[in-house]
Write a protein that holds these residues in place. Structure first.
Motif, PDB file in Angstrom:
ATOM      1  N   GLY A  83       1.679   6.357 -14.585  1.00 21.59           N
ATOM      2  CA  GLY A  83       0.236   6.173 -14.380  1.00 21.59           C
ATOM      3  C   GLY A  83      -0.177   4.736 -14.649  1.00 21.59           C
ATOM      4  O   GLY A  83      -1.021   4.161 -13.929  1.00 21.59           O
ATOM      5  N   PHE A  84       0.414   4.147 -15.671  1.00 17.14           N
ATOM      6  CA  PHE A  84       0.153   2.745 -15.996  1.00 17.14           C
ATOM      7  C   PHE A  84       0.590   1.837 -14.847  1.00 17.14           C
ATOM      8  O   PHE A  84      -0.138   0.913 -14.447  1.00 17.14           O
ATOM      9  CB  PHE A  84       0.898   2.402 -17.290  1.00 17.14           C
ATOM     10  N   LEU A  85       1.772   2.099 -14.278  1.00 16.70           N
ATOM     11  CA  LEU A  85       2.257   1.319 -13.140  1.00 16.70           C
ATOM     12  C   LEU A  85       1.358   1.498 -11.920  1.00 16.70           C
ATOM     13  O   LEU A  85       1.140   0.554 -11.149  1.00 16.70           O
ATOM     14  CB  LEU A  85       3.692   1.726 -12.787  1.00 16.70           C
ATOM     15  N   LEU A  86       0.836   2.695 -11.739  1.00 16.61           N
ATOM     16  CA  LEU A  86      -0.059   2.969 -10.613  1.00 16.61           C
ATOM     17  C   LEU A  86      -1.328   2.131 -10.704  1.00 16.61           C
ATOM     18  O   LEU A  86      -1.782   1.547  -9.713  1.00 16.61           O
ATOM     19  CB  LEU A  86      -0.405   4.463 -10.583  1.00 16.61           C
ATOM     20  N   ILE A  87      -1.903   2.049 -11.889  1.00 14.94           N
ATOM     21  CA  ILE A  87      -3.120   1.246 -12.088  1.00 14.94           C
ATOM     22  C   ILE A  87      -2.824  -0.229 -11.829  1.00 14.94           C
ATOM     23  O   ILE A  87      -3.578  -0.927 -11.138  1.00 14.94           O
ATOM     24  CB  ILE A  87      -3.670   1.458 -13.512  1.00 14.94           C
ATOM     25  N   MET A  88      -1.710  -0.729 -12.386  1.00 13.97           N
ATOM     26  CA  MET A  88      -1.346  -2.133 -12.184  1.00 13.97           C
ATOM     27  C   MET A  88      -1.139  -2.444 -10.706  1.00 13.97           C
ATOM     28  O   MET A  88      -1.565  -3.493 -10.207  1.00 13.97           O
ATOM     29  CB  MET A  88      -0.060  -2.472 -12.957  1.00 13.97           C
TER      30      MET A  88
ATOM     31  N   SER B  32       0.827  -1.210   0.000  1.00 17.10           N
ATOM     32  CA  SER B  32       0.000   0.000   0.000  1.00 17.10           C
ATOM     33  C   SER B  32       0.859   1.257   0.000  1.00 17.10           C
ATOM     34  O   SER B  32       0.578   2.224  -0.728  1.00 17.10           O
ATOM     35  CB  SER B  32      -0.925   0.003   1.227  1.00 17.10           C
ATOM     36  N   ILE B  33       1.921   1.258   0.814  1.00 12.25           N
ATOM     37  CA  ILE B  33       2.830   2.412   0.843  1.00 12.25           C
ATOM     38  C   ILE B  33       3.498   2.590  -0.509  1.00 12.25           C
ATOM     39  O   ILE B  33       3.706   3.707  -0.990  1.00 12.25           O
ATOM     40  CB  ILE B  33       3.882   2.238   1.959  1.00 12.25           C
ATOM     41  N   GLN B  34       3.821   1.474  -1.146  1.00 14.38           N
ATOM     42  CA  GLN B  34       4.466   1.534  -2.462  1.00 14.38           C
ATOM     43  C   GLN B  34       3.541   2.175  -3.506  1.00 14.38           C
ATOM     44  O   GLN B  34       4.004   2.908  -4.390  1.00 14.38           O
ATOM     45  CB  GLN B  34       4.864   0.126  -2.893  1.00 14.38           C
ATOM     46  N   ILE B  35       2.255   1.900  -3.402  1.00 15.88           N
ATOM     47  CA  ILE B  35       1.286   2.511  -4.322  1.00 15.88           C
ATOM     48  C   ILE B  35       1.275   4.022  -4.137  1.00 15.88           C
ATOM     49  O   ILE B  35       1.222   4.792  -5.115  1.00 15.88           O
ATOM     50  CB  ILE B  35      -0.113   1.915  -4.088  1.00 15.88           C
TER      51      ILE B  35
ATOM     52  N   ALA C  59       2.280   6.877  -6.952  1.00 21.51           N
ATOM     53  CA  ALA C  59       1.320   7.952  -7.219  1.00 21.51           C
ATOM     54  C   ALA C  59       2.025   9.312  -7.118  1.00 21.51           C
ATOM     55  O   ALA C  59       1.779  10.217  -7.935  1.00 21.51           O
ATOM     56  CB  ALA C  59       0.156   7.876  -6.231  1.00 21.51           C
ATOM     57  N   ILE C  60       2.905   9.447  -6.127  1.00 15.53           N
ATOM     58  CA  ILE C  60       3.670  10.691  -5.986  1.00 15.53           C
ATOM     59  C   ILE C  60       4.643  10.845  -7.152  1.00 15.53           C
ATOM     60  O   ILE C  60       4.833  11.949  -7.678  1.00 15.53           O
ATOM     61  CB  ILE C  60       4.414  10.699  -4.632  1.00 15.53           C
ATOM     62  N   ALA C  61       5.276   9.738  -7.572  1.00 16.23           N
ATOM     63  CA  ALA C  61       6.181   9.795  -8.733  1.00 16.23           C
ATOM     64  C   ALA C  61       5.436  10.285  -9.966  1.00 16.23           C
ATOM     65  O   ALA C  61       5.971  11.084 -10.752  1.00 16.23           O
ATOM     66  CB  ALA C  61       6.782   8.412  -8.987  1.00 16.23           C
ATOM     67  N   TYR C  62       4.217   9.817 -10.132  1.00 19.11           N
ATOM     68  CA  TYR C  62       3.382  10.269 -11.256  1.00 19.11           C
ATOM     69  C   TYR C  62       3.113  11.767 -11.156  1.00 19.11           C
ATOM     70  O   TYR C  62       3.264  12.516 -12.137  1.00 19.11           O
ATOM     71  CB  TYR C  62       2.070   9.490 -11.259  1.00 19.11           C
ATOM     72  N   ALA C  63       2.741  12.241  -9.953  1.00 20.78           N
ATOM     73  CA  ALA C  63       2.423  13.659  -9.766  1.00 20.78           C
ATOM     74  C   ALA C  63       3.648  14.542 -10.007  1.00 20.78           C
ATOM     75  O   ALA C  63       3.544  15.613 -10.617  1.00 20.78           O
ATOM     76  CB  ALA C  63       1.870  13.876  -8.358  1.00 20.78           C
ATOM     77  N   VAL C  64       4.811  14.100  -9.528  1.00 15.48           N
ATOM     78  CA  VAL C  64       6.046  14.869  -9.719  1.00 15.48           C
ATOM     79  C   VAL C  64       6.402  14.938 -11.200  1.00 15.48           C
ATOM     80  O   VAL C  64       6.845  15.984 -11.704  1.00 15.48           O
ATOM     81  CB  VAL C  64       7.202  14.250  -8.906  1.00 15.48           C
ATOM     82  N   GLU C  65       6.214  13.836 -11.910  1.00 16.41           N
ATOM     83  CA  GLU C  65       6.524  13.830 -13.345  1.00 16.41           C
ATOM     84  C   GLU C  65       5.572  14.747 -14.112  1.00 16.41           C
ATOM     85  O   GLU C  65       5.979  15.416 -15.069  1.00 16.41           O
ATOM     86  CB  GLU C  65       6.458  12.405 -13.889  1.00 16.41           C
ATOM     87  N   VAL C  66       4.314  14.809 -13.692  1.00 18.24           N
ATOM     88  CA  VAL C  66       3.357  15.744 -14.313  1.00 18.24           C
ATOM     89  C   VAL C  66       3.855  17.173 -14.132  1.00 18.24           C
ATOM     90  O   VAL C  66       3.799  17.992 -15.054  1.00 18.24           O
ATOM     91  CB  VAL C  66       1.951  15.564 -13.707  1.00 18.24           C
TER      92      VAL C  66
END
Length: 588
Positions: A537-542, A415-418, A422-429
């Motif tokens: 984002g793809f990794l987040l969904i998976m 759960s923490i990894q998810i 999610a933060i990695a996705y937001a930072v990349e955005v």
């Protein structure tokens, strides 16, 4: 003169093959000789792995996708080869000798690697800033060195930690209590070696030379092996009670298929098994019957005397061992996606960091790979807090010796990894937004955004690893059949390996599909003109879907129930692992 009561109760022996004496062997005094190797081995591995993607792109001049794929393939091999090493240990040489021989191969690989990055003749030449591509012989020598190291890791990784766990007697209440913290502090030492690599060695490689950066851990490995051999007189060794325990799994499956038309007895006690006292006398714990995978029980149906068959049925112990392996396989499958997320640390996270502002003052630039040290720092801080604060706090509320069950521990880590991805996705955005706002297009242009924006994702993955990495290692060791604990822990290493292969596959496929025609690839050489946010984002969904699958699988997992000897009463009682029986719908 020593009596039988003066020996360890789990059947371990010393290096002469005589019953081990508790006061002279094992426990933490023996492990002290082992942790040094683990620290230096982790320093060597992360000294190579954490900055390998940069070496391949800047020194061997590979493109981004190829370098990521090659790093993942090598790293995956390092974590997959332990399957062979564990089999050799469990079936032939034992843990000590398998480790001893493999560690020499590992050092040979590191020595060759140091030579490969040190000699000018083994590196591409550059003229006026224009560098030639590496020749076939240069590439071949470098990768031969890398994969020699991977072969050596195959025999060291699954055996050094399990050999350390063997130093504690499960039948001694005090030693069993010490063993409950063993894997936490074992991994703490491992994290310490990784921290030195990501903070010190990476800087040395980029500023003082790759040869020195690889030579230091090579020398450290040699020193740690000398220390390991000094401790030989006080090590305990498990005696193999089965010639080929892994073969029993196949034999159970074949026997069950042959007996598929037979009717199972209504009472499991009618299945074939040695007498309980016989198992204990043979130095084995008796694993009790569980109601899962009933088809495999057919392998233990007693022969019918009227048929005149000479077939000897499998025992309940052997059948339950097979059930444990198949049950762990389901848990293993849901660890692959988390391992894929972990693979980003040494690949895309590093490449992402190279595009950001890494200046710390006017004269110092942070190596992008050094940010991986925050993964290790968060682990080093979290392990003592987990072991000394979290576990006692939860123990008072749940009654479990480990505070929470091992599968609960994994669920928290996943759960923490998810949250981290999610933060990695937001930072990349945000990085892409800054790129567009400043009209940045060049592949070497620096985005005016501090590299420390990546810090939260590194820290959270480190905290997650305290839950899932240590939890997985302990879970697979604890739940493995008694004769297969080296092979059992390769569920942990192979999961990381397959996760790296999976990431390599996903990166390659993503690049091919998204880069067709005139479209921009999500993961191109120029990350300033890519869409790495889509991949995250793809990794987040998976990961989110995988967590739901994990919760479903764990709710149906039934844990090992086995006998243990009570020395004072000279009897046998059933021991149900008390750490694995609550919440998440877990059954016993």
């Amino acid at each position: 003169m020593e009596t039988k009561d003066d020996y360890t109760q789990d059947g371990t022996v010393d290096f002469r093959g005589k019953p081990a004496v508790p006061s002279k062997t094992g426990k933490w005094k023996a492990c002290a000789f082992l942790v040094g190797y683990e620290a230096f081995e982790r320093m060597a591995f992360y000294g190579v792995a954490s900055n390998l993607v940069n070496y391949l792109t800047t020194q061997l001049h590979e493109d981004t996708v190829s370098s990521v794929r090659n790093v993942n393939t090598w790293s995956g091999s390092v974590w997959i080869t332990p399957i062979l090493g564990a089999y050799i240990a469990d079936s032939h040489l034992g843990r000590f000798w398998t480790f001893t021989l493999s560690s020499l191969i590992y050092v040979l690989g590191m020595t060759l690697l140091t030579i490969a990055v040190s000699l000018k003749s083994l590196k591409p030449t550059c003229t006026n800033g224009v560098c030639n591509k590496a020749s076939t012989s240069q590439v071949a020598f470098f990768y031969i060195a890398l994969y020699t190291m991977a072969i050596g890791a195959g025999g060291t990784k699954p055996n050094i930690s399990t050999f350390g766990a063997d130093q504690f007697d499960d039948f001694n209440p005090r030693e069993k209590e010490l063993k409950a913290s063993f894997f936490n502090w074992w991994m703490f030492t491992s994290f310490l070696g990784a921290l030195i690599a990501t903070l010190g060695l990476v800087y040395i490689q980029e500023n003082l030379g790759w040869g020195l950066g690889y030579g230091i851990p090579t020398a450290g490995l040699l020193l740690s092996l000398v220390i390991f051999y000094i401790g030989t007189p006080i090590y305990r060794h498990k005696v193999r009670t089965t010639k080929s325990p892994a073969r029993d799994i196949i034999r159970v499956l074949i026997a069950a298929i042959k007996n598929r038309k037979l009717q199972l007895p209504s009472n499991p006690s009618d299945l074939h098994e040695y007498e309980m006292e016989g198992n204990v006398g043979r130095g084995k714990r008796q694993v009790y019957h569980t109601p899962t995978l009933r088809f495999l029980d057919k392998a233990a149906i007693k022969k019918d005397p009227t048929t005149g068959s000479s077939r000897v049925p499998m025992t309940v112990n052997q059948v339950e061992g097979a059930k444990l392996i198949f049950g762990m396989l389901l848990i293993w499958l849901v660890t692959l996606i988390p391992s894929t997320i972990w693979a980003q640390i040494n690949t895309l996270f590093v490449k992402q960091g190279t595009t950001l502002d890494r200046n710390l003052g006017p004269d110092f630039k942070i190596p992008a790979a050094s940010l991986g040290s925050f993964v290790t720092l968060s682990m080093l801080l979290s392990v003592p807090m987990y072991d000394r604060l979290f576990v006692p706090f939860m123990r008072q509320r749940t009654g479990h010796p480990r505070g929470i069950t091992l599968l609960q521990r994994l669920g928290i880590g996943f759960s923490i990894q998810i949250i981290a991805i999610a933060i990695a996705y937001a930072v990349e955005v945000r990085r892409i937004h800054v790129i567009k706002a400043n009209h940045i297009l060049g592949p070497k242009d620096i985005v005016p955004m501090s590299i420390f924006w990546l810090l939260p994702q590194y820290v959270l993955i480190g905290i997650a690893d305290v839950f899932n990495a240590i939890g997985l290692l302990e879970f697979f060791y604890d739940q493995s059949p008694e004769d297969m604990q080296s092979l059992g822990t390769t569920f942990f290493t192979s999961g990381i390996g397959v996760g790296n292969f999976l990431n390599s596959f996903l990166v390659t496929i993503t690049d091919k599909i998204t880069g067709r025609g005139y479209r921009k690839s999500w993961i191109a050489d120029n990350l300033n003109d890519s869409h790495l946010d889509y991949y995250y984002g793809f990794l987040l969904i998976m990961s989110s879907v995988n967590l739901l699958v994990f919760l479903w699988v764990s709710s149906r997992y039934i844990y090992k129930k086995e006998s243990t000897r009570v020395k004072e009463a000279l009897c046998v009682q059933m021991e149900v692992n008390p750490t694995l029986d609550a919440s998440l719908g877990l059954q016993v």
